[in-house]
Design an enzyme around this catalytic site. Structure first.
Site, PDB file in Angstrom:
ATOM      1  N   GLU A  21       0.833  -1.215   0.000  1.00  0.00           N
ATOM      2  CA  GLU A  21       0.000   0.000   0.000  1.00  0.00           C
ATOM      3  C   GLU A  21       0.862   1.258   0.000  1.00  0.00           C
ATOM      4  OE1 GLU A  21      -1.516   1.864   3.409  1.00  0.00           O
ATOM      5  OE2 GLU A  21      -1.232   0.111   4.704  1.00  0.00           O
ATOM      6  N   ALA A 140     -13.036   1.199   6.830  1.00  0.00           N
ATOM      7  CA  ALA A 140     -13.524   0.440   5.669  1.00  0.00           C
ATOM      8  C   ALA A 140     -12.634  -0.771   5.395  1.00  0.00           C
ATOM      9  CB  ALA A 140     -13.577   1.342   4.437  1.00  0.00           C
ATOM     10  N   LYS A 158      -3.183  -1.007  15.813  1.00  0.00           N
ATOM     11  CA  LYS A 158      -2.581  -0.208  16.877  1.00  0.00           C
ATOM     12  C   LYS A 158      -3.482  -0.193  18.108  1.00  0.00           C
ATOM     13  CE  LYS A 158       0.512   2.912  14.564  1.00  0.00           C
ATOM     14  NZ  LYS A 158       0.274   3.252  13.163  1.00  0.00           N
TER      15      LYS A 158
HETATM   16  N1  PSU Z   1      -2.417   1.684  10.621  1.00  0.00           N
HETATM   17  C1  PSU Z   1      -1.125   2.022  10.796  1.00  0.00           C
HETATM   18  N2  PSU Z   1      -0.512   2.824   9.876  1.00  0.00           N
HETATM   19  C2  PSU Z   1      -1.175   3.282   8.772  1.00  0.00           C
HETATM   20  C3  PSU Z   1      -2.544   2.897   8.603  1.00  0.00           C
HETATM   21  C4  PSU Z   1      -3.109   2.117   9.544  1.00  0.00           C
HETATM   22  O1  PSU Z   1      -0.526   1.603  11.767  1.00  0.00           O
HETATM   23  O2  PSU Z   1      -0.584   4.005   7.961  1.00  0.00           O
HETATM   24  C5  PSU Z   1      -3.292   3.347   7.386  1.00  0.00           C
HETATM   25  C6  PSU Z   1      -3.544   2.166   6.443  1.00  0.00           C
HETATM   26  O3  PSU Z   1      -3.442   2.621   5.109  1.00  0.00           O
HETATM   27  C7  PSU Z   1      -4.993   1.793   6.763  1.00  0.00           C
HETATM   28  C8  PSU Z   1      -5.578   3.145   7.035  1.00  0.00           C
HETATM   29  O4  PSU Z   1      -5.630   1.122   5.700  1.00  0.00           O
HETATM   30  O5  PSU Z   1      -4.578   3.829   7.776  1.00  0.00           O
HETATM   31  C9  PSU Z   1      -6.880   3.066   7.794  1.00  0.00           C
HETATM   32  O6  PSU Z   1      -7.452   4.349   7.843  1.00  0.00           O
HETATM   33  P1  PSU Z   1      -8.949   4.589   8.347  1.00  0.00           P
HETATM   34  O7  PSU Z   1      -8.939   4.229   9.800  1.00  0.00           O
HETATM   35  O8  PSU Z   1      -9.192   6.041   8.087  1.00  0.00           O
HETATM   36  O9  PSU Z   1      -9.804   3.655   7.526  1.00  0.00           O
END
Ligand code: PSU
Ligand code: MN
Length: 306
Positions: A21, A140, A158
């Site tokens: 990603e 999502a 996390k």
């Molecule tokens: N968790 C991490 N580092 C990140 C992300 C999640 O420890 O960079 C990023 C990933 O790309 C994950 C996104 O898919 O955050 C999730 O974001 P949201 O909670 O807005 O869906």
């Protein structure tokens, strides 16, 4: 969608490919560290015998596999990439934007391109709301994983998220969770959380045989989550971790931080207050997930060739 030549050739020949990603590069790691990390992640995938395919949207086009110059662009803070979840893909393509893909959008695009294995750092999950009430902020990533046949290798979520609720949603959405050499769901900076995983595998071949059975024989189109704890040498000290988390949560309440700003504010606190320990853990676990994903992709390709 534009598939890089090397990736297209590997897919056509049935060789191992690992999707990566771009949000963790553009928005997850600090700008001074992300470009070097991108190079090391791709090199790690290659060293294990697979072809890396970092995914992003550039100039309104989906890219599966990036050149060095395109990786520069993704990692350039001046380029100001938009964070694209799956729902953001249509607007970004139509409006000719540059964007970084999250787990949700990367998984969807990887599956569409025929890439079955994807490595990342942390999965998105269920957020805690200030005060502890149930939160509607659910990534999502969880719904996409429930509907997309890709094996995602990550180090859990996390501890700034509600890990118990995240594990429960994965069960509700019928996503198999496999612990890689572990019996508990990892908490990103820490190897273990209080929550067990339903299944454990101990080798790349075992992960591959389970994924192959899931994709070929279980009705529905859900993905598989393979959770690999941060390498022990880079795990954050438990007391430091718990202190930073408590401080970070207090900071959010004090400043009234909400919604999409919650994660960046917490991560900023971890990075500045941990003396580099959180970044070391973050980089180490991404590299280890890239290695494990490549090994599983190689095992899957070998099975398919037999
Ligand atoms: N968790 C991490 N580092 C990140 C992300 C999640 O420890 O960079 C990023 C990933 O790309 C994950 C996104 O898919 O955050 C999730 O974001 P949201 O909670 O807005 O869906
Ligand atoms: Mn959210």
């Amino acid at each position: 969608m534009i598939v890089a030549g090397e990736v297209a050739a590997a897919l056509a020949a049935g060789r191992a490919v690992v999707a990566l990603e771009s949000t963790l590069l553009a928005h997850g790691l600090p700008s001074g560290r992300n470009r070097a990390a991108a190079t090391r992640i791709e090199a790690t995938v290659r060293a294990a015998g697979a072809v890396p395919a970092t995914i992003a949207v550039l100039g309104g086009q989906v890219r599966i596999g990036l050149t060095e110059a395109e990786l520069d662009r993704v990692c350039d803070p001046g380029a100001d990439l938009v964070k694209l979840s799956r729902r953001d893909l249509g607007p970004a393509l139509a409006l000719h934007r540059d964007g970084a893909t999250t787990v949700a959008s990367t998984a969807a695009l990887a599956a569409a391109a025929g890439v079955a294995v994807f490595a990342t750092g942390g999965l998105g999950g269920v957020h805690l709301s200030p005060g502890g009430a149930a939160s509607w902020d659910v990534s999502a990533d969880l719904d996409v994983l429930a509907a997309t046949p890709v094996l995602v290798v990550c180090s859990g979520v996390k501890s700034i998220l509600d890990i118990e609720a995240t594990v429960e949603v994965l069960e509700t959405r019928s996503v198999p969770v496999l612990g890689y050499r572990t019996g508990t769901f990892p908490a990103f900076y820490r190897r273990e959380s209080a929550f067990p995983v339903p299944w454990r595998v101990d080798t790349p071949a075992e992960a591959a045989v389970v994924a192959a059975a899931h994709f070929a024989e279980v009705p529905g189109r859900s993905g598989v989550l393979l959770v690999n704890p941060v390498p022990a040498a880079h795990e954050m000290d438990a007391q430091l971790h718990d202190r930073l988390l408590a401080e970070g949560m207090a900071l959010l309440n004090r400043r009234g931080v909400r919604g999409r700003d919650v994660t960046p504010v917490l991560l900023e606190h971890f990075h500045t207050a941990s003396g580099g320990a959180s970044l070391a853990a973050n980089e180490a676990l991404i590299l280890d997930n890239a290695r494990v994903a490549a090994e599983v992709a190689v095992a899957l390709a070998q099975r398919a060739a037999e």
